[in-house]
Design an enzyme around this catalytic site. Sequence first.
Site, PDB file in Angstrom:
ATOM      1  N   HIS A 249       0.855  -1.197   0.000  1.00  0.00           N
ATOM      2  CA  HIS A 249       0.000   0.000   0.000  1.00  0.00           C
ATOM      3  C   HIS A 249       0.879   1.230   0.000  1.00  0.00           C
ATOM      4  CE1 HIS A 249      -3.160   2.833   1.119  1.00  0.00           C
ATOM      5  NE2 HIS A 249      -4.013   1.900   0.749  1.00  0.00           N
TER       6      HIS A 249
ATOM      7  N   ASP B 280      -8.025  -4.973   0.007  1.00  0.00           N
ATOM      8  CA  ASP B 280      -8.535  -5.613  -1.203  1.00  0.00           C
ATOM      9  C   ASP B 280      -8.218  -7.096  -1.286  1.00  0.00           C
ATOM     10  OD1 ASP B 280      -9.793  -3.428  -2.376  1.00  0.00           O
ATOM     11  OD2 ASP B 280      -7.854  -2.587  -2.917  1.00  0.00           O
TER      12      ASP B 280
HETATM   13  N1  CMC Z   1       4.018  -7.678  -5.070  1.00  0.00           N
HETATM   14  C1  CMC Z   1       5.372  -7.809  -5.255  1.00  0.00           C
HETATM   15  N2  CMC Z   1       6.221  -6.783  -5.085  1.00  0.00           N
HETATM   16  C2  CMC Z   1       5.714  -5.604  -4.737  1.00  0.00           C
HETATM   17  C3  CMC Z   1       4.320  -5.420  -4.517  1.00  0.00           C
HETATM   18  C4  CMC Z   1       3.476  -6.513  -4.702  1.00  0.00           C
HETATM   19  N3  CMC Z   1       2.148  -6.384  -4.505  1.00  0.00           N
HETATM   20  N4  CMC Z   1       4.089  -4.130  -4.172  1.00  0.00           N
HETATM   21  C5  CMC Z   1       5.287  -3.536  -4.162  1.00  0.00           C
HETATM   22  N5  CMC Z   1       6.272  -4.422  -4.481  1.00  0.00           N
HETATM   23  C6  CMC Z   1       7.722  -4.172  -4.515  1.00  0.00           C
HETATM   24  C7  CMC Z   1       8.110  -3.337  -5.719  1.00  0.00           C
HETATM   25  O1  CMC Z   1       8.425  -4.149  -6.821  1.00  0.00           O
HETATM   26  C8  CMC Z   1       9.280  -2.580  -5.169  1.00  0.00           C
HETATM   27  O2  CMC Z   1      10.381  -3.470  -5.137  1.00  0.00           O
HETATM   28  P1  CMC Z   1      11.901  -2.923  -5.383  1.00  0.00           P
HETATM   29  O3  CMC Z   1      12.146  -1.990  -4.239  1.00  0.00           O
HETATM   30  O4  CMC Z   1      12.738  -4.128  -5.396  1.00  0.00           O
HETATM   31  O5  CMC Z   1      11.856  -2.208  -6.705  1.00  0.00           O
HETATM   32  C9  CMC Z   1       8.907  -2.300  -3.711  1.00  0.00           C
HETATM   33  O6  CMC Z   1       8.003  -3.366  -3.368  1.00  0.00           O
HETATM   34  C10 CMC Z   1       8.215  -0.965  -3.502  1.00  0.00           C
HETATM   35  O7  CMC Z   1       7.112  -0.895  -4.411  1.00  0.00           O
HETATM   36  P2  CMC Z   1       6.485   0.448  -4.966  1.00  0.00           P
HETATM   37  O8  CMC Z   1       5.887   0.161  -6.309  1.00  0.00           O
HETATM   38  O9  CMC Z   1       7.480   1.552  -4.868  1.00  0.00           O
HETATM   39  O10 CMC Z   1       5.347   0.741  -3.924  1.00  0.00           O
HETATM   40  P3  CMC Z   1       4.193   1.771  -4.155  1.00  0.00           P
HETATM   41  O11 CMC Z   1       3.943   2.436  -2.863  1.00  0.00           O
HETATM   42  O12 CMC Z   1       4.449   2.656  -5.315  1.00  0.00           O
HETATM   43  O13 CMC Z   1       2.968   0.845  -4.582  1.00  0.00           O
HETATM   44  C11 CMC Z   1       0.978  -0.384  -4.531  1.00  0.00           C
HETATM   45  C12 CMC Z   1       1.895   0.580  -3.766  1.00  0.00           C
HETATM   46  C13 CMC Z   1      -0.299  -0.609  -3.718  1.00  0.00           C
HETATM   47  C14 CMC Z   1       0.583   0.260  -5.887  1.00  0.00           C
HETATM   48  C15 CMC Z   1       1.748  -1.690  -4.752  1.00  0.00           C
HETATM   49  O14 CMC Z   1       2.116  -2.252  -3.510  1.00  0.00           O
HETATM   50  C16 CMC Z   1       0.958  -2.689  -5.578  1.00  0.00           C
HETATM   51  O15 CMC Z   1       0.999  -2.631  -6.806  1.00  0.00           O
HETATM   52  N6  CMC Z   1       0.194  -3.606  -4.928  1.00  0.00           N
HETATM   53  C17 CMC Z   1      -0.624  -4.542  -5.634  1.00  0.00           C
HETATM   54  C18 CMC Z   1      -1.928  -3.849  -6.078  1.00  0.00           C
HETATM   55  C19 CMC Z   1      -2.896  -3.631  -4.928  1.00  0.00           C
HETATM   56  O16 CMC Z   1      -3.134  -4.514  -4.105  1.00  0.00           O
HETATM   57  N7  CMC Z   1      -3.483  -2.435  -4.882  1.00  0.00           N
HETATM   58  C20 CMC Z   1      -4.495  -2.088  -3.850  1.00  0.00           C
HETATM   59  C21 CMC Z   1      -3.991  -1.065  -2.894  1.00  0.00           C
HETATM   60  S1  CMC Z   1      -5.158  -0.764  -1.550  1.00  0.00           S
HETATM   61  C22 CMC Z   1      -6.427   0.167  -2.295  1.00  0.00           C
HETATM   62  C23 CMC Z   1      -6.771   1.452  -1.601  1.00  0.00           C
HETATM   63  O17 CMC Z   1      -6.501   1.676  -0.428  1.00  0.00           O
HETATM   64  O18 CMC Z   1      -7.353   2.318  -2.295  1.00  0.00           O
END
Ligand code: CMC
Length: 433
Positions: free
Chosen positions: A309, A367
């Site tokens: 998240h 989710d």
């Molecule tokens: N599975 C595997 N790796 C992940 C995931 C995941 N779900 N989420 C983040 N990572 C890794 C990412 O590859 C990165 O690794 P590295 O540092 O080696 O490059 C690290 O963790 C940090 O990720 P980020 O993309 O910088 O994190 P973010 O804050 O930009 O993304 C997120 C947050 C929710 C978009 C992401 O965790 C994700 O895509 N999750 C899956 C989709 C999901 O469940 N979304 C619902 C969110 S809750 C809805 C709401 O509250 O509205």
Amino acid sequence: MPNDAVLKIEGKEYVLPTIVGSEGEKAIDVRNVRAQTGYITYDDGFGNTGSCLSDITFIDGDAGILRYRGYPIEQLAEHSTFAETAYLIINGTLPTPAQRLQLTNLLCEHAPVHSAMDHLFEGFPIGSHPMAILSALLNSLGCYYPHLATNRVQEDLANFDEAAAIAISKVRTIAAMSYRKSRGLPYIYPKRSLPYCENFLHMMFSQPYEDYLPTPEVAQALNLFLLLHADHEQNCSTSTVRMVASSGANLFASVAAGVCALWGPLHGGANMAVIDMLESIHAEGDDGTKFIEAARLGKGGHRLMGFGHRVYRNYDPRAKIIKASFYKALASLGIKDDPLLNIAMKLEEVALSDDYFISRKLYPNVDFYSGLIMRALGIPQNMFTVMFAIGRMPGWIAHWKEVASNPKNKIYRPRQIYVGPVKRDYVPIDLRK
Ligand code: CMC
């Protein structure tokens, strides 16, 4: 002032005041920075920008805290209902017994939709996405209640309670009708005797010859799902509602825009993505182990949907709450051995003890479970985001009201950094190559 920020540009220093919120959140006030320096600030995606002062919801992502109007989400989940929490979010205080009764009466009174709206449903082709129908019909409410949608802020505010009750009550009726329409089923009208969630399930699943009677655990799971989604401060859809409201647009138009912003897979669509992921893992005969391995290696853009998240870096407090009620609902529905559920549990178990996920602070978010709950309740996948919209309605309404009743409201009008062509002269068509 001692905590003022100092900005040094082109050899000159400028003093910028700071603001501290009631929970200690610190901000640099840049409202005059362009006038003072000629510079604007650049923050693609607004990740560092506070766009407003708001007293509705507080989130501390590092500590896993979510509070509506100061009340911890855990306490509301245990003691309150979606309807009561909606009142709290919109009005700022928990209702007295008399106010609670008045709310119940208003929600009952406004549950049915105008019979002429049937024609709007009929106009949509079979297979229309329920989010498109929902947005269009919510916007059309302003045509059925023109005295509540004058686009003159003071007049719209004067009738706010009625407009808010209409939006909260009818969003669930419209959602259920769009589902019935998509299945070619006759509409089921709301019953005055039923509470909010039971009434929704009735309109979804009753038949003209037989009433659907949910178990208390199922109604409770739906109540919790909606309550946990009721507000989440400045996300994409809520900021959209505030932006539309800032122009003086009426409540129905503003929340209809919120539905469109919620529709996208990066926002309200993640709960559907969890089910897609589980189905594809199942189709490949994997128990989740291979998928986790691929997600860990980032292979093929694999991500463990429902994990991680942007704001919650400790845990998502909503996920903990929804998980507990999920198991109760499953037991009451007699669901014991569901292959997708088994895969989900395996994924969770492996990820929570895996260094990759631990070191990146990736925990299950709301989710991860909400898609599974809705699937267990029999809600079709293309309705998942609609369910999110029903839950988020109180938040959108509260934010509309906060903007509309702010005497110092300014229309939201960000700036940009233009990076296109510099001035050039028009070329007549016969001279263009
Ligand atoms: N599975 C595997 N790796 C992940 C995931 C995941 N779900 N989420 C983040 N990572 C890794 C990412 O590859 C990165 O690794 P590295 O540092 O080696 O490059 C690290 O963790 C940090 O990720 P980020 O993309 O910088 O994190 P973010 O804050 O930009 O993304 C997120 C947050 C929710 C978009 C992401 O965790 C994700 O895509 N999750 C899956 C989709 C999901 O469940 N979304 C619902 C969110 S809750 C809805 C709401 O509250 O509205």
